[in-house]
Design a protein around this motif. Structure first.
Motif, PDB file in Angstrom:
ATOM      1  N   LEU A 242       0.844  -1.192   0.000  1.00  0.00           N
ATOM      2  CA  LEU A 242       0.000   0.000   0.000  1.00  0.00           C
ATOM      3  C   LEU A 242       0.879   1.242   0.000  1.00  0.00           C
ATOM      4  CD1 LEU A 242      -2.698  -1.049   2.627  1.00  0.00           C
ATOM      5  CD2 LEU A 242      -2.917  -1.024   0.135  1.00  0.00           C
ATOM      6  N   ILE A 243       2.026   1.136   0.675  1.00  0.00           N
ATOM      7  CA  ILE A 243       3.048   2.183   0.667  1.00  0.00           C
ATOM      8  C   ILE A 243       4.378   1.543   0.319  1.00  0.00           C
ATOM      9  CG2 ILE A 243       2.014   3.768   2.332  1.00  0.00           C
ATOM     10  CD1 ILE A 243       3.830   2.313   4.468  1.00  0.00           C
ATOM     11  N   GLY A 244       5.309   2.353  -0.132  1.00  0.00           N
ATOM     12  CA  GLY A 244       6.687   1.901  -0.219  1.00  0.00           C
ATOM     13  C   GLY A 244       7.363   2.126   1.129  1.00  0.00           C
ATOM     14  N   ILE A 245       8.380   1.349   1.422  1.00  0.00           N
ATOM     15  CA  ILE A 245       9.165   1.561   2.632  1.00  0.00           C
ATOM     16  C   ILE A 245      10.637   1.591   2.256  1.00  0.00           C
ATOM     17  CG2 ILE A 245       7.442   0.424   4.082  1.00  0.00           C
ATOM     18  CD1 ILE A 245       9.426  -1.952   4.345  1.00  0.00           C
ATOM     19  N   ASP A 246      11.436   2.206   3.134  1.00  0.00           N
ATOM     20  CA  ASP A 246      12.869   2.248   2.874  1.00  0.00           C
ATOM     21  C   ASP A 246      13.496   0.891   3.149  1.00  0.00           C
ATOM     22  OD1 ASP A 246      12.176   2.593   5.546  1.00  0.00           O
ATOM     23  OD2 ASP A 246      13.802   3.968   5.994  1.00  0.00           O
ATOM     24  N   SER A 247      13.339   0.401   4.379  1.00  0.00           N
ATOM     25  CA  SER A 247      13.834  -0.904   4.783  1.00  0.00           C
ATOM     26  C   SER A 247      13.221  -1.198   6.136  1.00  0.00           C
ATOM     27  CB  SER A 247      15.374  -0.922   4.887  1.00  0.00           C
ATOM     28  OG  SER A 247      15.816  -0.070   5.937  1.00  0.00           O
ATOM     29  N   GLU A 248      13.491  -2.366   6.663  1.00  0.00           N
ATOM     30  CA  GLU A 248      13.021  -2.698   7.999  1.00  0.00           C
ATOM     31  C   GLU A 248      14.095  -2.269   9.001  1.00  0.00           C
ATOM     32  OE1 GLU A 248      11.626  -6.710   8.276  1.00  0.00           O
ATOM     33  OE2 GLU A 248      10.098  -6.409   6.724  1.00  0.00           O
ATOM     34  N   ALA A 249      14.021  -0.999   9.384  1.00  0.00           N
ATOM     35  CA  ALA A 249      15.023  -0.412  10.278  1.00  0.00           C
ATOM     36  C   ALA A 249      14.480  -0.413  11.697  1.00  0.00           C
ATOM     37  CB  ALA A 249      15.357   1.011   9.827  1.00  0.00           C
ATOM     38  N   GLY A 250      14.738  -1.514  12.397  1.00  0.00           N
ATOM     39  CA  GLY A 250      14.166  -1.699  13.724  1.00  0.00           C
ATOM     40  C   GLY A 250      15.177  -1.563  14.837  1.00  0.00           C
ATOM     41  N   PRO A 251      15.007  -2.345  15.911  1.00  0.00           N
ATOM     42  CA  PRO A 251      15.955  -2.272  17.031  1.00  0.00           C
ATOM     43  C   PRO A 251      17.389  -2.364  16.526  1.00  0.00           C
ATOM     44  CG  PRO A 251      14.108  -3.654  17.634  1.00  0.00           C
ATOM     45  CD  PRO A 251      13.929  -3.318  16.182  1.00  0.00           C
ATOM     46  N   THR A 252      18.241  -1.487  17.028  1.00  0.00           N
ATOM     47  CA  THR A 252      19.579  -1.328  16.475  1.00  0.00           C
ATOM     48  C   THR A 252      20.463  -2.532  16.747  1.00  0.00           C
ATOM     49  OG1 THR A 252      21.431   0.226  16.306  1.00  0.00           O
ATOM     50  CG2 THR A 252      20.583  -0.232  18.510  1.00  0.00           C
ATOM     51  N   GLU A 253      21.504  -2.663  15.946  1.00  0.00           N
ATOM     52  CA  GLU A 253      22.462  -3.751  16.148  1.00  0.00           C
ATOM     53  C   GLU A 253      23.851  -3.294  15.716  1.00  0.00           C
ATOM     54  OE1 GLU A 253      20.320  -6.536  13.739  1.00  0.00           O
ATOM     55  OE2 GLU A 253      21.405  -6.007  11.906  1.00  0.00           O
ATOM     56  N   ILE A 254      24.840  -3.795  16.421  1.00  0.00           N
ATOM     57  CA  ILE A 254      26.235  -3.547  16.081  1.00  0.00           C
ATOM     58  C   ILE A 254      26.961  -4.876  16.058  1.00  0.00           C
ATOM     59  CG2 ILE A 254      26.797  -3.087  18.513  1.00  0.00           C
ATOM     60  CD1 ILE A 254      29.096  -1.318  17.568  1.00  0.00           C
ATOM     61  N   ALA A 255      27.779  -5.069  15.045  1.00  0.00           N
ATOM     62  CA  ALA A 255      28.718  -6.187  15.015  1.00  0.00           C
ATOM     63  C   ALA A 255      30.114  -5.599  14.872  1.00  0.00           C
ATOM     64  CB  ALA A 255      28.417  -7.141  13.862  1.00  0.00           C
ATOM     65  N   ILE A 256      31.053  -6.169  15.592  1.00  0.00           N
ATOM     66  CA  ILE A 256      32.450  -5.726  15.520  1.00  0.00           C
ATOM     67  C   ILE A 256      33.306  -6.927  15.162  1.00  0.00           C
ATOM     68  CG2 ILE A 256      34.376  -4.695  16.763  1.00  0.00           C
ATOM     69  CD1 ILE A 256      32.370  -3.376  18.631  1.00  0.00           C
ATOM     70  N   LEU A 257      34.053  -6.809  14.083  1.00  0.00           N
ATOM     71  CA  LEU A 257      35.037  -7.826  13.715  1.00  0.00           C
ATOM     72  C   LEU A 257      36.394  -7.327  14.176  1.00  0.00           C
ATOM     73  CD1 LEU A 257      35.831 -10.448  12.260  1.00  0.00           C
ATOM     74  CD2 LEU A 257      35.987  -9.119  10.131  1.00  0.00           C
ATOM     75  N   ALA A 258      37.017  -8.058  15.101  1.00  0.00           N
ATOM     76  CA  ALA A 258      38.256  -7.564  15.716  1.00  0.00           C
ATOM     77  C   ALA A 258      39.254  -8.684  15.904  1.00  0.00           C
ATOM     78  CB  ALA A 258      37.934  -6.926  17.072  1.00  0.00           C
ATOM     79  N   ASP A 259      40.540  -8.312  15.824  1.00  0.00           N
ATOM     80  CA  ASP A 259      41.614  -9.257  16.159  1.00  0.00           C
ATOM     81  C   ASP A 259      42.329  -8.745  17.404  1.00  0.00           C
ATOM     82  OD1 ASP A 259      43.268  -7.197  15.289  1.00  0.00           O
ATOM     83  OD2 ASP A 259      43.714  -8.126  13.359  1.00  0.00           O
ATOM     84  N   ASP A 260      43.485  -9.346  17.710  1.00  0.00           N
ATOM     85  CA  ASP A 260      44.157  -8.992  18.965  1.00  0.00           C
ATOM     86  C   ASP A 260      44.828  -7.624  18.935  1.00  0.00           C
ATOM     87  OD1 ASP A 260      46.325  -9.517  17.329  1.00  0.00           O
ATOM     88  OD2 ASP A 260      47.111 -11.167  18.528  1.00  0.00           O
ATOM     89  N   SER A 261      44.752  -6.929  17.787  1.00  0.00           N
ATOM     90  CA  SER A 261      45.275  -5.563  17.726  1.00  0.00           C
ATOM     91  C   SER A 261      44.261  -4.540  18.232  1.00  0.00           C
ATOM     92  CB  SER A 261      45.681  -5.208  16.290  1.00  0.00           C
ATOM     93  OG  SER A 261      44.541  -5.094  15.451  1.00  0.00           O
TER      94      SER A 261
END
Length: 448
Positions: A242-261
């Protein structure tokens, strides 16, 4: 405080893409489950208009706004009373966002397919959009900037903002959204603002709203954008089409890819920054370093205890949606973060830029030690309205493109059509659609 998911050894190798996605942490209450909650809310707005919006605000926001549209005088008062430092910060955030989004403008492109035959892709803005600005657990004035700036850069002719009324407001602002949100709207020149929040705001934008006497309160829109809680996202999913939407932008999330540095204090601070948003916020660390994982756990305990919203953050970090994921190598970590498709992905590794360049699925990527997600939330110039819940594998963050439609304009001369006529008739016959071919040959019957 935060669980561990061990994907070292054969555990990761045994999983295909679907199995890996299912193994990674996600919230137990998802958008699909919320659909049953928002469906009757949307139907109530559809059938009962403005009265339903007031009833729902009284039910969910504990305040009953008499005027659903915020008067111009209230918007002016909000900007006049805005703290000068906050005004300066919003102005700078807007300047940076405009610089980025104005560079995203599209230009019409004409391709000559054959002599006398052209196809032009013409970019046309959506005629009217509804922009949602959250105002629940966290009141996000910055989301006014993130929604309005790309819509204005796309030259959308009609836009409206909706945000929940705040029961804590007093005086001239009683029954209206947070004054900082109102001030941001006034600062950006938005004069159509509604004191409506949650799923009912999405329904109002979809169906429009009238008073019992037929007076129009809000005209329907063609597109709805903006972040929100799980119920806002569910309403967007329910009403999409019925409408267009941008995206499903809901509860926030963060992912961090990290090594020992990586600095464990930086990693812990960044996980906490997003967990602060909501009990359902997701915080995920993917690392090949057991030592870093242990150091981050210790830093989380210490930092959460000292921060303002400790209870909310503990709930988020301790939920099923948050975890420290252990892998054997950064190569394995890349596979994990691509499967997870985070809204926000930080790369805190050696050669972070090179690692980031190999990521396929993320709403936004933050490279190195000095690009925390909170920079993007406010003042990087990028947009913070981003797909969540794994949708970054197929959806993009909000941009000028979100507000534009590409229309193909086909212009052929008589000779150009004659030259391609046999191609059309052959393919039409192959599909047993002879009238398609006849629509071409009818133009040349006089030639026979």
């Amino acid at each position: 405080m935060i669980s561990r998911t061990d994907l070292r050894g054969p555990a990761l190798a045994s999983l295909d893409a679907r199995g890996l996605r299912d193994t990674l942490p996600r919230a137990g209450f998802d958008v699909e489950a919320a659909l049953d909650v928002v469906r009757p809310i949307c139907e109530q707005v559809q059938h009962h208009g403005a009265d339903a919006l007031r009833d729902l605000s009284e039910r969910f926001d504990k305040v009953r706004p008499e005027a659903l549209r915020v008067p111009a005088a209230v918007l002016t008062a909000a900007l006049e009373q805005l703290d000068p430092d906050i005004r300066a910060a919003l102005t700078e955030a807007t300047r940076r966002a405009r610089a980025v989004h104005e560079d995203q403008r599209r230009t019409d492109t004409t391709t000559q397919v054959a002599p006398g035959g052209t196809v032009t892709e013409r970019w046309v803005p959506v005629d009217r959009v509804g922009l949602y600005v959250p105002g629940g657990v966290a009141v996000l004035a910055s989301s006014v900037v993130m929604n309005v700036v790309p819509a204005q850069a796309a030259a959308v002719p009609s836009l409206a903002v909706a945000s929940p009324p705040q029961r804590s407001n007093t005086g001239v602002f009683a029954g209206y959204p947070d004054p900082t949100i109102l001030a941001a709207c006034e600062l950006l020149g938005v004069d159509e603002v509604y004191a409506v929040g949650g799923a009912q705001a999405i329904a109002m934008f979809t169906y429009g709203a009238r008073e019992d006497d037929g007076t129009v309160v809000c005209e329907p829109v063609s597109l709805v954008t903006g972040p929100g809680n799980i119920y806002v996202v569910a309403a967007k999913r329910l009403l999409k089409g019925l409408i267009g939407i941008d995206s499903e932008a809901g509860p926030t999330e963060i992912a961090i890819l990290a090594d020992d540095s990586a600095d464990p204090e930086h990693v812990a601070a960044d996980l906490i920054s997003q967990a602060e948003h909501d009990n359902l916020a997701a915080a995920v660390l993917v690392t090949d370093s057991d030592q870093l994982a242990t150091q981050v756990e210790a830093a989380l305990e210490r930092r959460v205890a000292a921060t303002k919203h400790a209870e909310r953050i503990r709930t988020s970090l301790g939920g099923a949606q948050s975890s420290i994921v252990l892998v054997d190598t950064i190569e394995d970590g890349l596979r994990v973060v691509d499967a997870y498709a985070a809204e926000h992905l930080e790369i805190q590794t050696r050669d972070a830029a090179a690692v980031a360049a190999r990521v396929h699925n993320a709403g936004a990527i933050f490279v190195g030690a000095y690009a925390p997600v909170s920079l993007g939330d406010y003042a990087a110039g990028s947009n913070h309205v981003l797909p969540t819940g794994g949708c970054a594998c197929h959806s993009s963050g909000l941009s000028v493109q979100s507000f534009l439609r590409g229309i193909h304009v086909i212009d052929y001369t008589q000779d150009a059509l004659r030259d391609v006529a046999s191609t059309v008739t052959t393919l039409a016959a192959a599909e047993d659609l002879p009238a398609h071919g006849e629509a071409v040959t009818a133009r040349f019957d006089a030639d026979v």
